[in-house]
Design a protein around this motif. Structure first.
Motif, PDB file in Angstrom:
ATOM      1  N   GLN A  64       1.439   0.668  -5.203  1.00  0.00           N
ATOM      2  CA  GLN A  64       1.365  -0.490  -6.100  1.00  0.00           C
ATOM      3  C   GLN A  64       0.874  -1.725  -5.356  1.00  0.00           C
ATOM      4  OE1 GLN A  64       5.361  -0.616  -7.661  1.00  0.00           O
ATOM      5  NE2 GLN A  64       4.871   0.685  -9.430  1.00  0.00           N
ATOM      6  N   GLN A  65       1.383  -1.920  -4.136  1.00  0.00           N
ATOM      7  CA  GLN A  65       0.937  -3.058  -3.339  1.00  0.00           C
ATOM      8  C   GLN A  65      -0.534  -2.914  -2.951  1.00  0.00           C
ATOM      9  OE1 GLN A  65       2.648  -5.655  -3.026  1.00  0.00           O
ATOM     10  NE2 GLN A  65       4.788  -5.087  -3.325  1.00  0.00           N
ATOM     11  N   SER A  66      -0.948  -1.685  -2.641  1.00  0.00           N
ATOM     12  CA  SER A  66      -2.350  -1.459  -2.274  1.00  0.00           C
ATOM     13  C   SER A  66      -3.278  -1.742  -3.447  1.00  0.00           C
ATOM     14  CB  SER A  66      -2.537  -0.009  -1.802  1.00  0.00           C
ATOM     15  OG  SER A  66      -1.841   0.231  -0.601  1.00  0.00           O
ATOM     16  N   ILE A  67      -2.877  -1.318  -4.632  1.00  0.00           N
ATOM     17  CA  ILE A  67      -3.699  -1.556  -5.818  1.00  0.00           C
ATOM     18  C   ILE A  67      -3.783  -3.047  -6.121  1.00  0.00           C
ATOM     19  CG2 ILE A  67      -3.801  -1.206  -8.326  1.00  0.00           C
ATOM     20  CD1 ILE A  67      -2.664   1.616  -7.822  1.00  0.00           C
ATOM     21  N   ILE A  89      -2.511  -3.781   7.623  1.00  0.00           N
ATOM     22  CA  ILE A  89      -1.606  -4.884   7.970  1.00  0.00           C
ATOM     23  C   ILE A  89      -0.454  -4.949   6.976  1.00  0.00           C
ATOM     24  CG2 ILE A  89      -1.401  -7.397   8.175  1.00  0.00           C
ATOM     25  CD1 ILE A  89      -4.354  -7.399   9.102  1.00  0.00           C
ATOM     26  N   LEU A  90      -0.777  -4.853   5.693  1.00  0.00           N
ATOM     27  CA  LEU A  90       0.238  -4.939   4.645  1.00  0.00           C
ATOM     28  C   LEU A  90       1.264  -3.832   4.770  1.00  0.00           C
ATOM     29  CD1 LEU A  90       1.386  -6.029   1.960  1.00  0.00           C
ATOM     30  CD2 LEU A  90      -0.310  -4.586   0.785  1.00  0.00           C
ATOM     31  N   HIS A  91       0.818  -2.597   4.952  1.00  0.00           N
ATOM     32  CA  HIS A  91       1.760  -1.481   5.020  1.00  0.00           C
ATOM     33  C   HIS A  91       2.645  -1.567   6.263  1.00  0.00           C
ATOM     34  CE1 HIS A  91      -0.228   1.539   2.030  1.00  0.00           C
ATOM     35  NE2 HIS A  91       0.027   0.357   1.504  1.00  0.00           N
ATOM     36  N   LYS A  92       2.065  -2.000   7.368  1.00  0.00           N
ATOM     37  CA  LYS A  92       2.892  -2.157   8.568  1.00  0.00           C
ATOM     38  C   LYS A  92       3.910  -3.277   8.369  1.00  0.00           C
ATOM     39  CE  LYS A  92       2.731  -2.486  13.583  1.00  0.00           C
ATOM     40  NZ  LYS A  92       1.886  -2.633  14.793  1.00  0.00           N
ATOM     41  N   PHE A  93       3.490  -4.331   7.686  1.00  0.00           N
ATOM     42  CA  PHE A  93       4.418  -5.420   7.384  1.00  0.00           C
ATOM     43  C   PHE A  93       5.531  -4.935   6.456  1.00  0.00           C
ATOM     44  CE2 PHE A  93       5.646  -9.019   4.615  1.00  0.00           C
ATOM     45  CZ  PHE A  93       6.183  -9.868   5.572  1.00  0.00           C
ATOM     46  N   LEU A  94       5.188  -4.155   5.443  1.00  0.00           N
ATOM     47  CA  LEU A  94       6.199  -3.618   4.526  1.00  0.00           C
ATOM     48  C   LEU A  94       7.219  -2.759   5.263  1.00  0.00           C
ATOM     49  CD1 LEU A  94       3.956  -2.564   1.490  1.00  0.00           C
ATOM     50  CD2 LEU A  94       5.507  -4.519   1.603  1.00  0.00           C
ATOM     51  N   CYS A  99      12.380  -7.161   3.134  1.00  0.00           N
ATOM     52  CA  CYS A  99      12.114  -7.793   1.826  1.00  0.00           C
ATOM     53  C   CYS A  99      10.977  -7.065   1.116  1.00  0.00           C
ATOM     54  CB  CYS A  99      11.777  -9.260   2.005  1.00  0.00           C
ATOM     55  SG  CYS A  99      13.061 -10.216   2.844  1.00  0.00           S
ATOM     56  N   VAL A 100      11.061  -5.760   1.048  1.00  0.00           N
ATOM     57  CA  VAL A 100       9.993  -4.948   0.490  1.00  0.00           C
ATOM     58  C   VAL A 100       9.691  -5.315  -0.955  1.00  0.00           C
ATOM     59  CG1 VAL A 100       9.344  -2.602  -0.149  1.00  0.00           C
ATOM     60  CG2 VAL A 100      10.444  -3.034   2.054  1.00  0.00           C
ATOM     61  N   ASN A 101      10.718  -5.637  -1.722  1.00  0.00           N
ATOM     62  CA  ASN A 101      10.536  -5.912  -3.149  1.00  0.00           C
ATOM     63  C   ASN A 101      10.202  -7.370  -3.434  1.00  0.00           C
ATOM     64  OD1 ASN A 101      11.139  -3.220  -3.914  1.00  0.00           O
ATOM     65  ND2 ASN A 101      13.331  -3.651  -3.701  1.00  0.00           N
ATOM     66  N   ASN A 102      10.055  -8.178  -2.383  1.00  0.00           N
ATOM     67  CA  ASN A 102       9.779  -9.601  -2.568  1.00  0.00           C
ATOM     68  C   ASN A 102       8.401 -10.000  -2.054  1.00  0.00           C
ATOM     69  OD1 ASN A 102      12.356 -10.094  -3.678  1.00  0.00           O
ATOM     70  ND2 ASN A 102      13.253 -10.228  -1.637  1.00  0.00           N
ATOM     71  N   ILE A 103       7.491  -9.032  -2.019  1.00  0.00           N
ATOM     72  CA  ILE A 103       6.134  -9.316  -1.565  1.00  0.00           C
ATOM     73  C   ILE A 103       5.357  -9.927  -2.727  1.00  0.00           C
ATOM     74  CG2 ILE A 103       4.004  -8.335  -0.671  1.00  0.00           C
ATOM     75  CD1 ILE A 103       6.316  -8.221   1.281  1.00  0.00           C
ATOM     76  N   ASP A 189      -4.794   5.935  -3.891  1.00  0.00           N
ATOM     77  CA  ASP A 189      -4.342   7.132  -4.605  1.00  0.00           C
ATOM     78  C   ASP A 189      -3.037   7.596  -3.976  1.00  0.00           C
ATOM     79  OD1 ASP A 189      -4.050  10.046  -5.285  1.00  0.00           O
ATOM     80  OD2 ASP A 189      -5.945   9.679  -6.333  1.00  0.00           O
ATOM     81  N   VAL A 190      -2.007   7.723  -4.776  1.00  0.00           N
ATOM     82  CA  VAL A 190      -0.677   8.021  -4.247  1.00  0.00           C
ATOM     83  C   VAL A 190      -0.642   9.357  -3.512  1.00  0.00           C
ATOM     84  CG1 VAL A 190       0.200   9.179  -6.317  1.00  0.00           C
ATOM     85  CG2 VAL A 190       1.791   7.912  -4.821  1.00  0.00           C
ATOM     86  N   ARG A 191      -1.542  10.266  -3.841  1.00  0.00           N
ATOM     87  CA  ARG A 191      -1.561  11.574  -3.179  1.00  0.00           C
ATOM     88  C   ARG A 191      -1.989  11.470  -1.713  1.00  0.00           C
ATOM     89  NH1 ARG A 191      -5.388  14.269  -7.631  1.00  0.00           N
ATOM     90  NH2 ARG A 191      -6.260  12.156  -7.394  1.00  0.00           N
ATOM     91  N   CYS A 192      -2.636  10.380  -1.346  1.00  0.00           N
ATOM     92  CA  CYS A 192      -3.142  10.218   0.028  1.00  0.00           C
ATOM     93  C   CYS A 192      -2.344   9.206   0.835  1.00  0.00           C
ATOM     94  CB  CYS A 192      -4.601   9.779  -0.005  1.00  0.00           C
ATOM     95  SG  CYS A 192      -5.719  10.917  -0.833  1.00  0.00           S
ATOM     96  N   ILE A 193      -1.319   8.623   0.249  1.00  0.00           N
ATOM     97  CA  ILE A 193      -0.689   7.439   0.823  1.00  0.00           C
ATOM     98  C   ILE A 193      -0.119   7.680   2.219  1.00  0.00           C
ATOM     99  CG2 ILE A 193       1.612   7.801  -0.142  1.00  0.00           C
ATOM    100  CD1 ILE A 193      -0.294   4.460   0.001  1.00  0.00           C
ATOM    101  N   ASP A 194       0.341   8.891   2.511  1.00  0.00           N
ATOM    102  CA  ASP A 194       0.972   9.142   3.808  1.00  0.00           C
ATOM    103  C   ASP A 194       0.127  10.008   4.731  1.00  0.00           C
ATOM    104  OD1 ASP A 194       3.378   7.660   3.394  1.00  0.00           O
ATOM    105  OD2 ASP A 194       4.112   9.249   2.086  1.00  0.00           O
ATOM    106  N   LEU A 195      -1.144  10.196   4.392  1.00  0.00           N
ATOM    107  CA  LEU A 195      -2.016  10.988   5.242  1.00  0.00           C
ATOM    108  C   LEU A 195      -2.492  10.168   6.437  1.00  0.00           C
ATOM    109  CD1 LEU A 195      -4.091  12.822   2.503  1.00  0.00           C
ATOM    110  CD2 LEU A 195      -2.333  13.822   3.974  1.00  0.00           C
ATOM    111  N   SER A 196      -2.845  10.829   7.505  1.00  0.00           N
ATOM    112  CA  SER A 196      -3.208  10.133   8.742  1.00  0.00           C
ATOM    113  C   SER A 196      -4.597   9.520   8.643  1.00  0.00           C
ATOM    114  CB  SER A 196      -3.170  11.114   9.916  1.00  0.00           C
ATOM    115  OG  SER A 196      -4.150  12.131   9.750  1.00  0.00           O
ATOM    116  N   SER A 197      -4.825   8.508   9.472  1.00  0.00           N
ATOM    117  CA  SER A 197      -6.113   7.821   9.489  1.00  0.00           C
ATOM    118  C   SER A 197      -7.250   8.753   9.891  1.00  0.00           C
ATOM    119  CB  SER A 197      -6.061   6.631  10.455  1.00  0.00           C
ATOM    120  OG  SER A 197      -5.201   5.622   9.975  1.00  0.00           O
ATOM    121  N   ASP A 198      -6.999   9.661  10.841  1.00  0.00           N
ATOM    122  CA  ASP A 198      -8.069  10.553  11.278  1.00  0.00           C
ATOM    123  C   ASP A 198      -8.476  11.517  10.172  1.00  0.00           C
ATOM    124  OD1 ASP A 198      -5.347  11.523  12.104  1.00  0.00           O
ATOM    125  OD2 ASP A 198      -6.440  13.357  12.509  1.00  0.00           O
ATOM    126  N   SER A 199      -7.499  12.045   9.427  1.00  0.00           N
ATOM    127  CA  SER A 199      -7.828  12.952   8.327  1.00  0.00           C
ATOM    128  C   SER A 199      -8.614  12.233   7.242  1.00  0.00           C
ATOM    129  CB  SER A 199      -6.547  13.544   7.727  1.00  0.00           C
ATOM    130  OG  SER A 199      -5.881  14.372   8.649  1.00  0.00           O
TER     131      SER A 199
END
Length: 250
Positions: A64-67, A89-94, A99-103, A189-199
């Motif tokens: 949701q934050q990425s979108i 940057i955003l995901h590392k900050f999250l 305060c995840v829900n206060n972004i 896309d939520v299906r890719c959210i936790d995949l590695s940068s190299d993949s």
């Protein structure tokens, strides 16, 4: 968006043995290098890339934050490169804040502003949502939370390392542009959210090579070693490719 037929990439999926140095490399050099040098760069990137954890933030929240971030990028006509860096940057900050829900949008703007300072292939103008004092405060807050480590490894690092082997600048720019576009599709896309940068990087580059019918411009050898080191790599490539095919055919 793209209606080009998709062809098979199975020729890329085979194993090989390489030896690697332990030097820490965070970004690709700005000059042509050998296949062995590229393999060393890619390996050290994998060894040192930031490993995301979903322990304190759900995939739904992250996507949701990425979108929302992407909507700002489109609204202010910023580049895909800026989005990719800002999203990291955003995901590392999250992951680093309670305060995840206060972004709010001011944090997203600050992530974009920081990203523009890191971009290498994008021109941009100022983002006129907040006054400079507010923006600087948010940038400093994010940098302090992240201990000023905002230049984390993203799919861009892998792409730029591999593009060193494309000597024709016009083709290189086309490949970069489309590959970054595909990476953005994956990152939202939520299906890719936790995949590695190299993949993500290698899957999107392979797809770009198919769509532009230029599979021969990237030496296949640079795709070989990771599969040998990681049994899940081929599975990840196939999974991401299926997602991209599904998105592009809509």
């Amino acid at each position: 968006m793209i209606s080009t037929p998709i062809s098979c990439t199975s020729d890329y999926y085979s194993g090989s043995d390489f030896d690697y140095d332990d030097d820490v490399v965070k970004a690709a050099p700005q000059h042509h290098c050998s296949l062995n040098d590229t393999n060393i760069i890619l390996q050290t990137l994998i060894q040192n890339q930031y490993q995301q954890s979903s322990s304190n933030i759900s995939s739904t929240n992250k996507i949701q934050q990425s979108i929302q971030l992407l909507k700002l990028v489109q609204e202010y006509d910023l580049s895909n490169e800026i989005f990719i860096r800002a999203n990291a940057i955003l995901h590392k900050f999250l992951l680093s804040t309670k305060c995840v829900n206060n972004i709010d949008v001011s944090i997203l703007i600050a992530c974009l502003s920081l990203s523009t300072k890191l971009s290498q292939h994008s021109t941009h103008s100022s983002i006129p949502l907040f006054n400079s004092d507010s923006l600087i405060l948010n940038e400093n807050m994010i940098c302090n939370v992240l201990e000023w480590d905002i230049d984390m490894i993203t799919p861009i690092n892998y792409i730029e390392a591999m593009l060193l082997h494309v000597t024709d600048s016009s083709i290189r720019d086309r490949v970069r542009e489309l590959t970054y576009e595909l990476i953005v599709l994956c990152l939202t896309d939520v299906r890719c959210i936790d995949l590695s940068s190299d993949s993500l990087a290698m899957s999107c580059l392979l797809m770009t090579s198919e769509l532009l019918d230029c599979c021969e411009i990237i030496p296949k050898q640079i795709f070989l070693y990771i599969q040998d080191k990681n049994s899940l790599f081929e599975t990840s490539l196939i999974f991401i490719r299926q997602i991209l095919v599904n998105i592009l055919q809509k």
